[in-house]
Design a protein around this motif. Structure first.
Motif, mmCIF file in Angstrom:
data_model
loop_
_atom_site.group_PDB
_atom_site.id
_atom_site.type_symbol
_atom_site.label_atom_id
_atom_site.label_comp_id
_atom_site.label_asym_id
_atom_site.label_seq_id
_atom_site.Cartn_x
_atom_site.Cartn_y
_atom_site.Cartn_z
ATOM 1 N N ASP A 144 -2.012 13.525 -11.326
ATOM 2 C CA ASP A 144 -2.532 13.601 -9.955
ATOM 3 C C ASP A 144 -2.859 12.209 -9.421
ATOM 4 O O ASP A 144 -3.849 12.013 -8.705
ATOM 5 N N ARG A 145 -2.018 11.232 -9.746
ATOM 6 C CA ARG A 145 -2.336 9.838 -9.434
ATOM 7 C C ARG A 145 -2.424 9.578 -7.934
ATOM 8 O O ARG A 145 -3.126 8.654 -7.511
ATOM 9 N N GLN A 146 -1.748 10.348 -7.094
ATOM 10 C CA GLN A 146 -1.748 10.061 -5.656
ATOM 11 C C GLN A 146 -3.131 10.160 -5.040
ATOM 12 O O GLN A 146 -3.420 9.489 -4.044
ATOM 13 N N THR A 147 -4.000 10.991 -5.628
ATOM 14 C CA THR A 147 -5.353 11.161 -5.082
ATOM 15 C C THR A 147 -6.427 10.651 -6.022
ATOM 16 O O THR A 147 -7.618 10.838 -5.749
ATOM 17 N N ASP A 148 -6.043 10.020 -7.111
ATOM 18 C CA ASP A 148 -7.016 9.546 -8.092
ATOM 19 C C ASP A 148 -7.680 8.265 -7.595
ATOM 20 O O ASP A 148 -6.993 7.297 -7.262
ATOM 21 N N PRO A 149 -9.022 8.224 -7.531
ATOM 22 C CA PRO A 149 -9.697 7.015 -7.021
ATOM 23 C C PRO A 149 -9.420 5.777 -7.858
ATOM 24 O O PRO A 149 -9.416 4.669 -7.324
ATOM 25 N N LEU A 150 -9.186 5.923 -9.164
ATOM 26 C CA LEU A 150 -8.846 4.758 -9.983
ATOM 27 C C LEU A 150 -7.522 4.151 -9.542
ATOM 28 O O LEU A 150 -7.375 2.922 -9.485
ATOM 29 N N VAL A 151 -6.569 5.001 -9.232
ATOM 30 C CA VAL A 151 -5.256 4.532 -8.777
ATOM 31 C C VAL A 151 -5.378 3.869 -7.411
ATOM 32 O O VAL A 151 -4.822 2.792 -7.167
ATOM 33 N N ILE A 152 -6.121 4.510 -6.527
ATOM 34 C CA ILE A 152 -6.276 3.963 -5.172
ATOM 35 C C ILE A 152 -6.931 2.589 -5.230
ATOM 36 O O ILE A 152 -6.510 1.654 -4.538
ATOM 37 N N ARG A 153 -7.945 2.438 -6.081
ATOM 38 C CA ARG A 153 -8.609 1.136 -6.222
ATOM 39 C C ARG A 153 -7.640 0.081 -6.757
ATOM 40 O O ARG A 153 -7.599 -1.043 -6.243
ATOM 41 N N ALA A 154 -6.865 0.442 -7.786
ATOM 42 C CA ALA A 154 -5.930 -0.520 -8.362
ATOM 43 C C ALA A 154 -4.881 -0.941 -7.348
ATOM 44 O O ALA A 154 -4.540 -2.137 -7.237
ATOM 45 N N GLU A 155 -4.354 0.013 -6.603
ATOM 46 C CA GLU A 155 -3.329 -0.324 -5.603
ATOM 47 C C GLU A 155 -3.929 -1.171 -4.483
ATOM 48 O O GLU A 155 -3.258 -2.058 -3.933
ATOM 49 N N GLN A 156 -5.195 -0.917 -4.142
ATOM 50 C CA GLN A 156 -5.852 -1.743 -3.135
ATOM 51 C C GLN A 156 -5.998 -3.179 -3.631
ATOM 52 O O GLN A 156 -5.755 -4.132 -2.890
ATOM 53 N N ARG A 157 -6.384 -3.328 -4.903
ATOM 54 C CA ARG A 157 -6.493 -4.674 -5.474
ATOM 55 C C ARG A 157 -5.135 -5.379 -5.463
ATOM 56 O O ARG A 157 -5.054 -6.579 -5.219
ATOM 57 N N ARG A 158 -4.095 -4.623 -5.750
ATOM 58 C CA ARG A 158 -2.755 -5.222 -5.740
ATOM 59 C C ARG A 158 -2.400 -5.712 -4.337
ATOM 60 O O ARG A 158 -1.857 -6.809 -4.171
ATOM 61 N N GLU A 438 -8.008 0.677 9.445
ATOM 62 C CA GLU A 438 -7.623 -0.648 8.941
ATOM 63 C C GLU A 438 -7.842 -0.763 7.449
ATOM 64 O O GLU A 438 -6.970 -1.212 6.707
ATOM 65 N N ARG A 439 -9.015 -0.345 6.974
ATOM 66 C CA ARG A 439 -9.287 -0.447 5.544
ATOM 67 C C ARG A 439 -8.388 0.496 4.743
ATOM 68 O O ARG A 439 -7.950 0.168 3.642
ATOM 69 N N GLY A 440 -8.114 1.669 5.306
ATOM 70 C CA GLY A 440 -7.220 2.593 4.617
ATOM 71 C C GLY A 440 -5.815 2.052 4.505
ATOM 72 O O GLY A 440 -5.162 2.185 3.474
ATOM 73 N N ALA A 441 -5.333 1.405 5.584
ATOM 74 C CA ALA A 441 -3.992 0.827 5.548
ATOM 75 C C ALA A 441 -3.910 -0.310 4.547
ATOM 76 O O ALA A 441 -2.877 -0.531 3.911
ATOM 77 N N ALA A 442 -5.011 -1.052 4.382
ATOM 78 C CA ALA A 442 -5.029 -2.126 3.391
ATOM 79 C C ALA A 442 -4.999 -1.570 1.971
ATOM 80 O O ALA A 442 -4.420 -2.168 1.068
ATOM 81 N N ALA A 443 -5.646 -0.414 1.776
ATOM 82 C CA ALA A 443 -5.704 0.178 0.439
ATOM 83 C C ALA A 443 -4.430 0.921 0.076
ATOM 84 O O ALA A 443 -4.015 0.931 -1.074
ATOM 85 N N ARG A 444 -3.806 1.559 1.077
ATOM 86 C CA ARG A 444 -2.618 2.361 0.798
ATOM 87 C C ARG A 444 -1.587 2.110 1.896
ATOM 88 O O ARG A 444 -1.730 2.624 3.002
ATOM 89 N N PRO A 445 -0.541 1.319 1.629
ATOM 90 C CA PRO A 445 0.472 1.037 2.644
ATOM 91 C C PRO A 445 1.039 2.329 3.218
ATOM 92 O O PRO A 445 1.323 3.292 2.502
#
Length: 453
Positions: A144-158, A438-445
């Protein structure tokens, strides 16, 4: 030598000799990914099962037994000591530096700090090293990685690391080399104002002012049509600068050399995100700080007090000949160390021998002497957990330092004579939506608020 765990892409385990260990099925890989995401800390059994089994297929009837069986299989694969059972759950016996996810975060934080400190060459090296760790999507084996907060945080850091890497290239005078990547990123997140500002700067630095103006207009149109708002202060300032450079200079009968700009004094860091929706409060604070020497901005945690205070301080830099300084009080745990913390933030620490000779080893005395002959603005940020000490400090400084103005942020007033309190209300709904977009777009293209009204 220790095992290395790779989760920035398909889950892999490298033995101390560099050889890869086969992991087997999807559940084993998901279990290892979930444990590695804990960074060597215990992960509760419930959290593990929630990440290992897809929500649509349901969890096993006996979750405890199923998880124990999986852990047993993983131990047989990578060694019996690799996974430890603790009172808090299961943990991977690894240091964070042995897990690529945490190694990446460390490099990104160091690179971002170097960029803020105007060391772009160092930032480029650190961010390159961090980005090179990625081999695919973060925690790719979690179902369920698409909604996992750990994944979202990592992708935002990337995403932040990619933006920082591009900003470093622009600062190093190599804007042309990153324009293609930057244009693609900007197209994915048209409402990300800091990214659009970086694109406009890169175009201008590459000798393409007309394209830079066109990029601004595209961004302005997107913001108006999709959010009903105009560009923020950073974009408007960039636009004004581009227009000024595009106008031919007026002929001067007696041209004089332009004066060298005075260097800004203080310790305010450049912000990496745009400032949205507090224009009225910003103007109010800038006005009252010209007539009141102590203004306290109060509100609940997360209301935006710190950001508003720093933006206000930057606006008033020209009224503070001896600088605008911010002292972050959140790390202060012992109220007795508050004067030393503020003195350090102001860069006013003296060699120990001189300090003792002149006025004893009393940080408050040294702080008062440091500020007494200066005209400066001091931001005391996050006073609430040391509010009594912060109040006493502010009162002492204001009594003995006539050129000092203090802007404090807290969840409650300081109750110091002469204090002007300004409560910070929540953002209006349209502005909050714009900030979220804006913050959402930065976290998830590709994230758009209008996709889910």
């Amino acid at each position: 030598m220790t095992y290395r765990y790779l989760v920035l892409g398909p889950t892999r385990v490298l033995r101390p000799d560099g050889a890869e260990t086969g992991l087997g099925g999807a559940r084993i890989r998901a279990l290892l990914a979930a444990l590695a995401a804990g960074g060597g800390r215990p992960v509760a059994a419930g959290a593990l099962t929630a990440r290992i089994w897809h929500r649509d297929e349901g969890r096993p009837a006996d979750e405890t037994a199923a998880l124990q069986a999986l852990v047993g299989r993983l131990r047989r694969t990578i060694g019996p000591q690799a996974v430890e059972l603790t009172p808090g759950g299961y943990r991977l016996t690894a240091d964070q530096d042995d897990i690529d996810l945490f190694r990446f975060e460390t490099l990104t934080l160091r690179g971002t700090a170097a960029l803020e400190a105007e060391r772009p060459a160092e930032a480029a090296v650190l961010l390159d090293e961090g980005l090179a760790l990625w081999r695919g999507p973060a925690l790719a084996d979690l179902p369920d990685r698409q909604t996992d907060p750990l994944v979202i945080r990592a992708e935002q850091r990337r995403s932040e690391a990619r933006h920082g890497r591009i900003a470093a290239e622009v600062a190093l005078g190599r804007a042309s080399g990153v324009l293609t990547e930057l244009t693609a990123l900007a197209a994915e997140t048209p409402l990300d104002e800091p990214l659009q500002a970086l694109r406009i700067r890169a175009l201008a630095a590459s000798g393409r002012p007309a394209q830079a103006l066109q990029a601004y207009e595209e961004t302005r149109t997107a913001l108006v049509e999709r959010l009903g708002t105009d560009p923020g202060a950073e974009l408007r300032s960039l636009h004004a600068g581009l227009l000024a450079e595009a106008r031919p200079p007026l002929p001067a009968r007696h041209p004089l050399p332009a004066p060298a700009p005075a260097p800004a004094r203080g310790n305010l860091r450049a912000r990496l995100t745009s400032f949205i929706g507090r224009e009225r409060e910003l103007a109010d604070l800038a006005t009252v700080l010209r007539t009141h020497r102590l203004v306290t901005l109060i509100g609940p945690g997360g209301a935006g007090k710190t950001r508003l205070a720093l933006e206000t301080a930057e606006q008033l830099a020209h009224h503070a000949p001896d600088g605008v300084w911010a002292a972050e009080l959140a790390p202060v745990r012992d109220a007795a160390t508050l004067p030393e913390a503020v003195l350090t933030a102001l860069g006013g620490r003296e060699p120990q021998l001189r300090a003792v000779e002149r006025h004893g080893d009393d940080p408050l005395v040294r702080l008062v002497e440091h500020c007494a002959r200066r005209r400066m603005l001091l931001v005391l940020d996050n006073c609430e957990h040391v509010v009594e000490a912060a109040a006493a400090l502010a009162e002492r400084l204001l009594e003995h330092c006539p050129g000092l103005t203090v802007l404090a942020t807290s969840r409650e007033p300081l109750n110091v004579p002469g204090e002007l309190v300004r409560p910070l209300d929540p953002l209006p709904a349209p502005t909050a939506l714009r900030l979220f977009a804006e913050r959402g777009a930065a976290a998830r293209p590709g994230f758009h608020t209008d996709d889910d009204p």
